[in-house]
Scaffold this active site. Structure first.
Site, PDB file in Angstrom:
ATOM      1  N   ASP A 232      35.610 -28.891   0.385  1.00 48.88           N
ATOM      2  CA  ASP A 232      36.255 -28.907   1.699  1.00 48.88           C
ATOM      3  C   ASP A 232      37.696 -29.351   1.470  1.00 48.88           C
ATOM      4  O   ASP A 232      37.976 -30.541   1.308  1.00 48.88           O
ATOM      5  CB  ASP A 232      35.493 -29.878   2.614  1.00 48.88           C
ATOM      6  CG  ASP A 232      36.171 -30.058   3.970  1.00 48.88           C
ATOM      7  OD1 ASP A 232      37.296 -29.544   4.153  1.00 48.88           O
ATOM      8  OD2 ASP A 232      35.570 -30.727   4.830  1.00 48.88           O
TER       9      ASP A 232
ATOM     10  N   LYS B 269      46.573 -28.440   8.848  1.00 50.09           N
ATOM     11  CA  LYS B 269      47.054 -29.676   8.220  1.00 50.09           C
ATOM     12  C   LYS B 269      48.187 -29.310   7.260  1.00 50.09           C
ATOM     13  O   LYS B 269      49.189 -28.777   7.704  1.00 50.09           O
ATOM     14  CB  LYS B 269      45.886 -30.411   7.568  1.00 50.09           C
ATOM     15  CG  LYS B 269      44.830 -30.830   8.610  1.00 50.09           C
ATOM     16  CD  LYS B 269      43.671 -31.603   8.035  1.00 50.09           C
ATOM     17  CE  LYS B 269      42.651 -31.931   9.136  1.00 50.09           C
ATOM     18  NZ  LYS B 269      41.441 -32.567   8.590  1.00 50.09           N
TER      19      LYS B 269
ATOM     20  N   TYR C  45      37.506 -10.223  24.060  1.00 52.70           N
ATOM     21  CA  TYR C  45      36.235 -10.590  23.416  1.00 52.70           C
ATOM     22  C   TYR C  45      36.070  -9.733  22.179  1.00 52.70           C
ATOM     23  O   TYR C  45      36.118  -8.509  22.263  1.00 52.70           O
ATOM     24  CB  TYR C  45      35.041 -10.372  24.357  1.00 52.70           C
ATOM     25  CG  TYR C  45      34.432 -11.697  24.727  1.00 52.70           C
ATOM     26  CD1 TYR C  45      33.807 -12.464  23.745  1.00 52.70           C
ATOM     27  CD2 TYR C  45      34.529 -12.209  26.011  1.00 52.70           C
ATOM     28  CE1 TYR C  45      33.289 -13.712  24.048  1.00 52.70           C
ATOM     29  CE2 TYR C  45      34.019 -13.452  26.324  1.00 52.70           C
ATOM     30  CZ  TYR C  45      33.399 -14.209  25.338  1.00 52.70           C
ATOM     31  OH  TYR C  45      32.904 -15.436  25.628  1.00 52.70           O
TER      32      TYR C  45
ATOM     33  N   ARG D  15      45.779 -24.612  14.819  1.00 52.54           N
ATOM     34  CA  ARG D  15      44.574 -25.429  14.687  1.00 52.54           C
ATOM     35  C   ARG D  15      43.366 -24.518  14.501  1.00 52.54           C
ATOM     36  O   ARG D  15      43.080 -23.689  15.366  1.00 52.54           O
ATOM     37  CB  ARG D  15      44.441 -26.268  15.967  1.00 52.54           C
ATOM     38  CG  ARG D  15      43.348 -27.299  15.990  1.00 52.54           C
ATOM     39  CD  ARG D  15      43.653 -28.341  17.070  1.00 52.54           C
ATOM     40  NE  ARG D  15      44.877 -29.032  16.713  1.00 52.54           N
ATOM     41  CZ  ARG D  15      44.932 -30.045  15.830  1.00 52.54           C
ATOM     42  NH1 ARG D  15      43.839 -30.515  15.270  1.00 52.54           N
ATOM     43  NH2 ARG D  15      46.088 -30.591  15.515  1.00 52.54           N
TER      44      ARG D  15
ATOM     45  N   THR E 260      40.636 -26.490   6.953  1.00 53.14           N
ATOM     46  CA  THR E 260      41.329 -26.315   8.228  1.00 53.14           C
ATOM     47  C   THR E 260      42.561 -25.481   7.923  1.00 53.14           C
ATOM     48  O   THR E 260      42.945 -25.306   6.760  1.00 53.14           O
ATOM     49  CB  THR E 260      41.805 -27.645   8.823  1.00 53.14           C
ATOM     50  OG1 THR E 260      42.703 -28.255   7.891  1.00 53.14           O
ATOM     51  CG2 THR E 260      40.653 -28.592   9.114  1.00 53.14           C
TER      52      THR E 260
ATOM     53  N   GLU F 238      33.482 -10.391  19.609  1.00 59.24           N
ATOM     54  CA  GLU F 238      32.307 -10.857  18.851  1.00 59.24           C
ATOM     55  C   GLU F 238      31.952  -9.826  17.781  1.00 59.24           C
ATOM     56  O   GLU F 238      32.000  -8.620  18.029  1.00 59.24           O
ATOM     57  CB  GLU F 238      31.117 -11.058  19.796  1.00 59.24           C
ATOM     58  CG  GLU F 238      31.220 -12.365  20.569  1.00 59.24           C
ATOM     59  CD  GLU F 238      30.050 -12.564  21.534  1.00 59.24           C
ATOM     60  OE1 GLU F 238      29.292 -11.605  21.770  1.00 59.24           O
ATOM     61  OE2 GLU F 238      29.911 -13.682  22.048  1.00 59.24           O
TER      62      GLU F 238
HETATM   63  C1  LIG Z   1      40.214 -32.704   9.174  1.00 56.15           C
HETATM   64  C2  LIG Z   1      39.015 -32.468   8.326  1.00 56.15           C
HETATM   65  C3  LIG Z   1      37.942 -31.675   8.778  1.00 56.15           C
HETATM   66  C4  LIG Z   1      37.758 -31.232  10.211  1.00 56.15           C
HETATM   67  O1  LIG Z   1      38.708 -30.545  10.826  1.00 56.15           O
HETATM   68  P1  LIG Z   1      38.696 -30.350  12.424  1.00 56.15           P
HETATM   69  O2  LIG Z   1      39.539 -29.132  12.571  1.00 56.15           O
HETATM   70  O3  LIG Z   1      39.261 -31.595  12.998  1.00 56.15           O
HETATM   71  O4  LIG Z   1      37.294 -30.114  12.856  1.00 56.15           O
HETATM   72  C5  LIG Z   1      36.916 -31.392   7.903  1.00 56.15           C
HETATM   73  N1  LIG Z   1      36.932 -31.883   6.654  1.00 56.15           N
HETATM   74  C6  LIG Z   1      37.905 -32.672   6.195  1.00 56.15           C
HETATM   75  C7  LIG Z   1      37.850 -33.190   4.797  1.00 56.15           C
HETATM   76  C8  LIG Z   1      38.986 -33.009   7.021  1.00 56.15           C
HETATM   77  O5  LIG Z   1      39.938 -33.835   6.576  1.00 56.15           O
END
Ligand SMILES: *Cc1c(COP(=O)(O)O)cnc(C)c1O
Length: 432
Positions: free
Chosen positions: A215, A244, A64, A250, A241, A66
């Protein structure tokens, strides 16, 4: 079991797991086989390195932690402080920014914390709608972003004769910004194949006094390698993220150059939307950021882009239409209706999966069909590039897709292609 999978690191780990829990080990082993012998074309997926996978599987999960490095609510965090500080420092170096929070469990969680840092409940924000390529955390009505905030949207150009058909209409962004005076403007998407003009977004945000949030969940790997323009210094806040195109475990990440905003981000990740951070995943993030800082990662991202261009052009030669006319990044949206008006993304995805080609159905701009049916397919090249595919394999993949689709899901065609897919996979073993 194939020799390749037997030799892989996953298999060594699986052997220990099998001794303790054969039932779970069998499921994971079957998944390892699936990944080994199918071709992964889902644009948001990748194959993390053995080092990343091993780091994620360590005893760092037991703690933990936090709070933040140097300010924890639990004793015994010395090593967790070290690894989180290392992950932060590497993230800052990678993206060229001043502050990084590496704790978000996922991209959607990063966005929730970012929203709380820059808006009050009920505030208006401006984004691209989900059906045009946005993400559900950018205002979908069932998501926190649509429930607790007030989303308004800008549009793509919808005019076949316009040179930027199906690309972001920056005049529509400006018009909507002036009309709605949003607290924040969001850019960065899930199914958009063209470069994003962050400077232009910032100019519009400044005109109306809005916060610019980028994002970069999909394009983070390209940005890190300098293969897509950086959102810095234009965006006030950047979320992503890590799993990807960035090819890490993840998870999520939030960055900024603004010291006051950084304090708000930290407070809204913990205790705002999360409790204890996933320290094993933060450990794996540190490893992934270290990999992304190496010169090989730049070469990898360059090949990701070359492969996407090769796949888009091969799909076009096979009679499909790529929306917006092409791709500048790692993905493309394929309009299936030019091939056959009756054909849906749902059917195509199923036939291709049976042939060992893993894709996802996806709405195309202005799609008359529902998100569960769709008229398009989304294809991406991060995962196939990781396993070593180059331009010539992209042409082969486009031909397979065409054969399966033109056969309308004929069983013997699917079986033949499945065999060919498996042979190609055997020539390019995964190193997981
Ligand atoms: C994949 C994605 C997310 C979210 O990612 P998760 O890890 O699945 O919650 C947020 N914004 C965009 C633009 C994405 O393509």
């Amino acid at each position: 079991m194939s020799t390749q999978t037997t030799q892989s690191i996953d298999s060594a780990i699986l052997d220990s797991l099998a001794a303790a829990d054969p039932q779970v080990a069998d499921i994971v082993r079957a998944e390892a086989e699936r990944q080994e012998y199918t071709i992964e074309l889902i644009a948001s997926e990748n194959h993390a390195s053995p080092a990343v996978t091993i780091a994620a599987g360590t005893c760092m999960t037991n703690k933990y932690a936090e709070g933040y490095p140097g300010r924890r609510y639990y004793g015994g965090c010395a090593h967790h402080d070290q690894v989180e500080q290392l992950a932060r420092d590497r993230a800052k170096e990678l993206f060229g920014c001043r502050f990084a929070n590496v704790q978000p469990h996922s991209g959607a969680t990063a966005n929730a914390a970012a929203f709380m840092a820059i808006m009050e409940p009920g505030d208006t924000f401006l984004s691209l709608v989900l059906k045009d390529g946005g993400h559900l955390s950018h205002g979908m009505h069932l998501n926190f972003s649509g429930i607790f905030y007030n989303p308004v949207h800008y549009a793509l150009h919808y005019d076949k004769d316009h040179p930027q058909h199906e690309q972001i209409d920056y005049e529509s962004v400006r018009k909507a910004a002036h009309e709605h005076k949003p607290k924040a403007i969001l850019c960065g998407y899930s199914a958009y194949s063209r470069e994003i003009d962050f400077a232009k977004f910032r100019e519009i945000a400044d005109e109306v006094g809005a916060v610019l949030m980028a994002d970069i969940a999909h394009i983070a790997g390209l940005v890190a390698a300098g293969e897509h323009p950086s959102p810095f210094p234009h965006a006030h806040i950047v979320t992503t993220t890590t799993h990807k195109s960035l090819r890490g475990p993840r998870g999520g990440l939030i960055m900024t150059n603004d010291e006051d905003l950084n304090k708000l981000i930290n407070r809204n990740v913990f205790p705002g939307v999360q409790g204890g951070p996933l320290m094993h995943i933060i450990t794996a993030k540190a490893v992934a950021f270290g990999e992304a800082l190496k010169p090989e990662f730049k070469a990898y991202q360059q090949q990701v882009k070359k492969n996407a261009k090769a796949l888009a052009s091969a799909m076009t030669s096979n009679g499909f239409r790529i929306t917006s006319g092409g791709t500048d990044n790692h993905l493309m949206l394929v309009d299936l209706t030019v091939k056959d008006e009756e054909l849906t993304g749902k059917e195509a995805e199923k036939w291709l999966e049976d042939a060992g080609l893993i894709t996802n159905k996806n709405g195309i701009p202005d799609d008359p069909r529902s998100p569960m049916i769709t008229s398009g397919l989304r294809l991406g090249t991060p995962a196939t590039t990781t396993r070593g595919f180059k331009e010539s394999e992209m042409s082969t993949i486009a031909e397979w897709i065409n054969r399966v689709i033109e056969s309308k899901g004929d069983d013997s065609t699917i079986a033949t292609v499945r065999g060919e897919v498996k042979s190609l996979c055997e020539r390019f073993p995964l190193h997981h």
